[in-house]
Design a protein around this motif. Structure first.
Motif, PDB file in Angstrom:
ATOM      1  N   ALA A 305      51.893  48.469  41.889  1.00  0.00           N
ATOM      2  CA  ALA A 305      50.598  47.797  42.013  1.00  0.00           C
ATOM      3  C   ALA A 305      49.729  48.073  40.789  1.00  0.00           C
ATOM      4  O   ALA A 305      49.031  47.177  40.290  1.00  0.00           O
ATOM      5  N   ALA A 306      49.785  49.315  40.290  1.00  0.00           N
ATOM      6  CA  ALA A 306      48.999  49.657  39.103  1.00  0.00           C
ATOM      7  C   ALA A 306      49.514  48.921  37.871  1.00  0.00           C
ATOM      8  O   ALA A 306      48.736  48.517  36.996  1.00  0.00           O
ATOM      9  N   LEU A 307      50.840  48.738  37.792  1.00  0.00           N
ATOM     10  CA  LEU A 307      51.419  48.012  36.660  1.00  0.00           C
ATOM     11  C   LEU A 307      50.934  46.563  36.648  1.00  0.00           C
ATOM     12  O   LEU A 307      50.602  46.012  35.593  1.00  0.00           O
ATOM     13  N   GLU A 309      48.163  45.426  37.659  1.00  0.00           N
ATOM     14  CA  GLU A 309      46.751  45.350  37.288  1.00  0.00           C
ATOM     15  C   GLU A 309      46.547  45.243  35.783  1.00  0.00           C
ATOM     16  O   GLU A 309      45.480  44.830  35.326  1.00  0.00           O
ATOM     17  N   LEU A 310      47.569  45.614  34.984  1.00  0.00           N
ATOM     18  CA  LEU A 310      47.441  45.497  33.531  1.00  0.00           C
ATOM     19  C   LEU A 310      47.233  44.039  33.117  1.00  0.00           C
ATOM     20  O   LEU A 310      46.610  43.765  32.098  1.00  0.00           O
ATOM     21  N   TRP A 311      47.764  43.105  33.901  1.00  0.00           N
ATOM     22  CA  TRP A 311      47.625  41.687  33.570  1.00  0.00           C
ATOM     23  C   TRP A 311      46.301  41.110  34.083  1.00  0.00           C
ATOM     24  O   TRP A 311      46.027  39.940  33.864  1.00  0.00           O
ATOM     25  N   SER A 312      45.502  41.934  34.743  1.00  0.00           N
ATOM     26  CA  SER A 312      44.209  41.476  35.264  1.00  0.00           C
ATOM     27  C   SER A 312      43.039  41.979  34.426  1.00  0.00           C
ATOM     28  O   SER A 312      41.890  41.675  34.730  1.00  0.00           O
ATOM     29  N   ALA A 313      43.340  42.750  33.387  1.00  0.00           N
ATOM     30  CA  ALA A 313      42.274  43.311  32.550  1.00  0.00           C
ATOM     31  C   ALA A 313      41.483  42.194  31.875  1.00  0.00           C
ATOM     32  O   ALA A 313      42.054  41.205  31.406  1.00  0.00           O
ATOM     33  N   GLN A 314      40.158  42.349  31.830  1.00  0.00           N
ATOM     34  CA  GLN A 314      39.274  41.331  31.268  1.00  0.00           C
ATOM     35  C   GLN A 314      39.012  41.503  29.786  1.00  0.00           C
ATOM     36  O   GLN A 314      38.476  40.615  29.137  1.00  0.00           O
ATOM     37  N   GLY A 315      39.376  42.643  29.238  1.00  0.00           N
ATOM     38  CA  GLY A 315      39.139  42.900  27.820  1.00  0.00           C
ATOM     39  C   GLY A 315      40.125  43.916  27.294  1.00  0.00           C
ATOM     40  O   GLY A 315      40.817  44.610  28.049  1.00  0.00           O
ATOM     41  N   ALA A 316      40.211  44.000  25.956  1.00  0.00           N
ATOM     42  CA  ALA A 316      41.184  44.894  25.330  1.00  0.00           C
ATOM     43  C   ALA A 316      40.912  46.358  25.658  1.00  0.00           C
ATOM     44  O   ALA A 316      41.853  47.130  25.892  1.00  0.00           O
ATOM     45  N   GLN A 318      39.347  47.606  28.333  1.00  0.00           N
ATOM     46  CA  GLN A 318      39.691  47.830  29.739  1.00  0.00           C
ATOM     47  C   GLN A 318      41.202  47.931  29.901  1.00  0.00           C
ATOM     48  O   GLN A 318      41.705  48.785  30.643  1.00  0.00           O
ATOM     49  N   TRP A 319      41.927  47.090  29.187  1.00  0.00           N
ATOM     50  CA  TRP A 319      43.383  47.143  29.251  1.00  0.00           C
ATOM     51  C   TRP A 319      43.896  48.459  28.691  1.00  0.00           C
ATOM     52  O   TRP A 319      44.796  49.089  29.261  1.00  0.00           O
ATOM     53  N   ARG A 320      43.328  48.896  27.559  1.00  0.00           N
ATOM     54  CA  ARG A 320      43.789  50.137  26.916  1.00  0.00           C
ATOM     55  C   ARG A 320      43.621  51.321  27.850  1.00  0.00           C
ATOM     56  O   ARG A 320      44.505  52.179  27.983  1.00  0.00           O
ATOM     57  N   THR A 321      42.481  51.367  28.548  1.00  0.00           N
ATOM     58  CA  THR A 321      42.242  52.467  29.489  1.00  0.00           C
ATOM     59  C   THR A 321      43.249  52.439  30.635  1.00  0.00           C
ATOM     60  O   THR A 321      43.835  53.461  31.004  1.00  0.00           O
ATOM     61  N   ALA A 322      43.480  51.230  31.191  1.00  0.00           N
ATOM     62  CA  ALA A 322      44.428  51.092  32.294  1.00  0.00           C
ATOM     63  C   ALA A 322      45.850  51.429  31.846  1.00  0.00           C
ATOM     64  O   ALA A 322      46.619  52.062  32.582  1.00  0.00           O
ATOM     65  N   TRP A 323      46.214  51.013  30.628  1.00  0.00           N
ATOM     66  CA  TRP A 323      47.551  51.272  30.096  1.00  0.00           C
ATOM     67  C   TRP A 323      47.802  52.766  29.894  1.00  0.00           C
ATOM     68  O   TRP A 323      48.848  53.292  30.283  1.00  0.00           O
TER      69      TRP A 323
END
Length: 400
Positions: A305-307, A309-316, A318-323
């Protein structure tokens, strides 16, 4: 049976001089109408001199269930511009052995029925029907405007049994199938970029694909400026095969002394792989009980489920933090298949973050691939791939 030179509109320029029925077929003799102009097939100009005459036997539309054969007297003319040329016959193509209206009839039904069924409907041989359809398909594709794609989608589908695949390339904006080729290697994809040419390759901005290294490398070689976008569906499907399925099997083997629980784990494959939103309500309790009873399965299920969410990030950012959070959790999980998957996924991070700027996916091609499978089943397979690929490109000409 003799007739008094009957002129009919679908044999323009000719008169029916004789009609007879023999061996279950209708034979009609056609002779030139002396009132009709004599036209050169090269320049469409009127001519006055005849070089020679001859006969050609052609097939026309069936009549009352019987095949119809035409004996047509054709002429060669002396044209002041072209020299000696065949005369122009509006309803019969040059060298053709079937009339235009029969060819149109065959082409229309080939869009809806398998070739074998069209053979029975028209009374023509299989090779003749396929030749007509091939000519029609080539004409349809040639009539399409030149493709000027800026975003592409690449995917593969099973061509034959035995792990033989074909690659499809789609224009993401027009939904036109640009190219189909056998194989899924770099060598198989290279002819597409050669067809596209250097100028159009430079116009490509983004390409959506699965985590196929061959696709990735070939795109980078021919379109170095293009952004590669990895599809969520394929990454999650790969996670399901390499992590969830592997952990499920390992846990089942570990529980060999607890047979009831082992049986539950072994039978939970599709329950674990399906999205929670797609699980029937009566099965959710079983899933929750399984995850509560097995910490390792719970971990890899949550990480899936967390993986996503990487495709739902609204900005770079936010994506970097989630990644970074996902990588850290995977490395600290202590689950070897999960850690191995994280190491394999790490080099592909650029293709995942590209989704933030280029919200593309291969879902467009998944739907097309399903229709391709229907086409293949309807025809009971195809004898040559080139003909099949022509049908695919003609079936998906894109939006106007």
């Amino acid at each position: 049976m003799q007739d008094n030179n009957l002129g009919l509109p679908f044999w323009e320029g000719f008169l029916a001089s004789d009609l007879e029925r023999k061996n279950g077929a209708t034979w009609i003799t056609l002779v030139p109408d002396p009132r009709a102009p004599l036209v050169c097939s090269g320049c469409d100009s009127n001519c006055w001199q005849i070089h020679e005459t001859g006969w050609r036997v052609v097939r026309d539309m069936p009549m009352l269930g019987d095949p119809v054969w035409l004996r047509v007297r054709l002429r060669r003319v002396r044209c002041s511009e072209c020299g000696t040329r065949a005369e122009r016959v509006k309803w019969l193509d040059r060298h053709a052995r079937v009339t235009q209206r029969l060819a149109e009839f065959v082409g229309l039904w080939c869009q809806k029925l398998p070739v074998a069924h069209v053979c029975k409907l028209s009374g023509l041989h299989w090779d003749t029907v396929r030749r007509i359809e091939r000519t029609n398909l080539a004409a349809q594709i040639a009539a399409l405007p030149d493709a000027q794609p800026t975003r592409l989608v690449m995917d593969e589908f099973a061509l034959y049994k035995g792990h033989r695949y074909a690659t499809v390339v789609l224009d993401a904006d027009t939904r036109r199938v640009l190219w189909v080729g056998e194989g899924r290697s770099r060598e198989a994809l290279r002819p597409f970029f050669e067809w596209l040419g250097p100028e159009r390759c430079r116009a490509i901005e983004a390409v959506a694909m699965d985590m196929n290294t061959a696709f990735d490398l070939e795109v980078k070689e021919h379109c170095p400026q293009a952004h590669v976008v990895y599809d969520l569906f394929h990454v999650v499907a790969k996670y399901g095969r390499e992590v969830i399925d592997r952990v499920r099997v390992d846990e089942a083997n570990r529980l060999k002394h607890d047979l009831p629980m082992r049986k539950v784990v072994k039978r939970a494959r599709w329950l674990l792989l399906r999205n929670r939103a797609n699980i029937p309500a009566e099965k959710l309790a079983s899933l929750d009980e399984l995850l509560a009873a097995n910490q390792t399965l719970s971990t890899v299920y949550i990480m899936k489920a967390a993986l996503k969410e990487l495709w739902s990030a609204q900005g770079a950012w936010q994506w970097r933090t989630a990644w970074q959070t996902w990588l850290r959790m995977a490395n600290e999980s202590g689950v070897e298949p999960l850690q191995k998957f994280a190491r394999k996924l790490k080099p592909y991070w650029r293709g995942i973050v590209a989704r933030v700027r280029w919200p593309m996916h291969t879902g467009q091609l998944e739907g097309i691939n399903n229709r391709i499978k229907v086409m293949k089943r309807m025809a009971y397979g195809y004898r040559d791939s080139e003909f099949f690929f022509l049908k695919i490109k003609a079936a998906f000409p894109g939006n106007p």
